[in-house]
Design a protein around this motif. Structure first.
Motif, short mmCIF file in Angstrom:
data_model
loop_
_atom_site.label_atom_id
_atom_site.label_comp_id
_atom_site.label_asym_id
_atom_site.label_seq_id
_atom_site.Cartn_x
_atom_site.Cartn_y
_atom_site.Cartn_z
N GLU A 171 -31.41 -50.89 -1.60
CA GLU A 171 -30.57 -49.85 -1.02
C GLU A 171 -31.17 -49.35 0.29
N ARG A 172 -30.29 -48.84 1.15
CA ARG A 172 -30.73 -48.28 2.41
C ARG A 172 -31.03 -46.80 2.27
N LYS A 191 -34.08 -45.77 -9.17
CA LYS A 191 -34.55 -45.38 -7.84
C LYS A 191 -36.06 -45.56 -7.79
N ARG A 204 -25.04 -50.56 -9.18
CA ARG A 204 -24.69 -49.15 -9.00
C ARG A 204 -25.70 -48.18 -9.61
N ALA A 255 -33.69 -44.14 -3.20
CA ALA A 255 -33.15 -45.49 -3.06
C ALA A 255 -33.68 -46.41 -4.14
N VAL A 307 -26.70 -54.45 -4.54
CA VAL A 307 -27.44 -53.49 -5.35
C VAL A 307 -26.57 -53.05 -6.51
#
Length: 166
Positions: free
Chosen positions: A135-136, A102, A98, A131, A96
Motif C-alpha cells: 500500500e501507498r 498494517k 483490502r 499501510a 493489496v
C-alpha cells in the motif's frame, strides 16, 4: 485581450490530455482502469507537437504522458481494482488485499529505499499514515518541505513508487 489569447495558445490543452489518457486506458475518468481524476487544469505545460503515452509499470497504476521537445512529463494515476488480482497463483504487482495487516503505522520511523543496478538511495522519514505491504502512504522526510509518497515493503521499510525491492 489578444495577448492573453496568444499566451493561452502556447500552453498544452489539458482537456485534450484528459481525452487522450482516457482513450489510452480505454476507460473514462473515474472508472476502474481509467484515470483517477481529471488532470489539474491549472497546469501550464508548454504545447507539445508530439505526445507519447505509456504505462508507468506493468501494474498499470499510472499513465506517463510525455513530450520530448519541449521536454516535460506528467503521471496520471489510474483507478486500481478494489480486490487483489491473481496471476498464476501470485498477487499482481501493486495489488493489496483490502483487510491486509498494517505493517506501518502513523508515526513509525521509516527507511525509504530506491535503486537499481549500480546505485541506491535511502532516506529516513516518519510515516504519516498506516499501510499494509504494497500500500501507498505519505512519509515526512527530514529537511524536505513536502512529504513523499512511498510503498510499504515491511515494518520500518518502504520504497518509492515504481521501484522494485532490491
Amino acid at each position: 485581450m489578444i495577448a492573453l489569447a496568444l499566451l493561452a495558445a502556447s500552453f498544452q490543452d489539458i482537456a485534450a490530455l484528459d481525452r487522450g489518457v482516457a482513450a489510452f486506458t480505454a476507460r473514462a475518468i473515474g472508472q476502474e482502469g481509467g484515470p483517477r481524476a481529471a488532470i489539474d487544469p491549472r497546469l501550464r505545460l508548454t504545447q507539445c507537437p508530439t505526445l507519447s503515452m505509456a504505462w508507468r509499470t506493468d501494474a498499470h497504476d499510472a499513465v506517463v504522458v510525455s513530450c520530448t521537445g519541449p521536454q516535460w512529463r506528467i503521471f496520471v494515476p489510474v483507478v486500481m481494482p478494489a480486490n487483489t488480482t491473481v496471476i498464476s497463483g501470485a498477487a499482481a504487482p501493486g495489488a493489496v488485499a483490502r483487510n491486509a495487516e498494517k505493517v506501518i503505522k502513523r508515526g513509525d520511523p521509516l527507511t525509504i529505499e530506491a535503486g537499481s543496478n549500480g546505485f541506491s538511495i535511502t532516506r529516513e522519514g516518519v510515516a504519516m499514515g498506516d499501510a499494509a505491504v504494497g500500500e501507498r502512504l505519505m512519509v515526512k522526510v527530514e529537511n524536505a518541505r513536502m512529504p513523499v509518497q512511498a510503498v510499504a515493503v515491511e515494518a520500518g521499510r518502504a520504497t518509492l513508487p515504481g521501484w522494485s525491492e532490491q
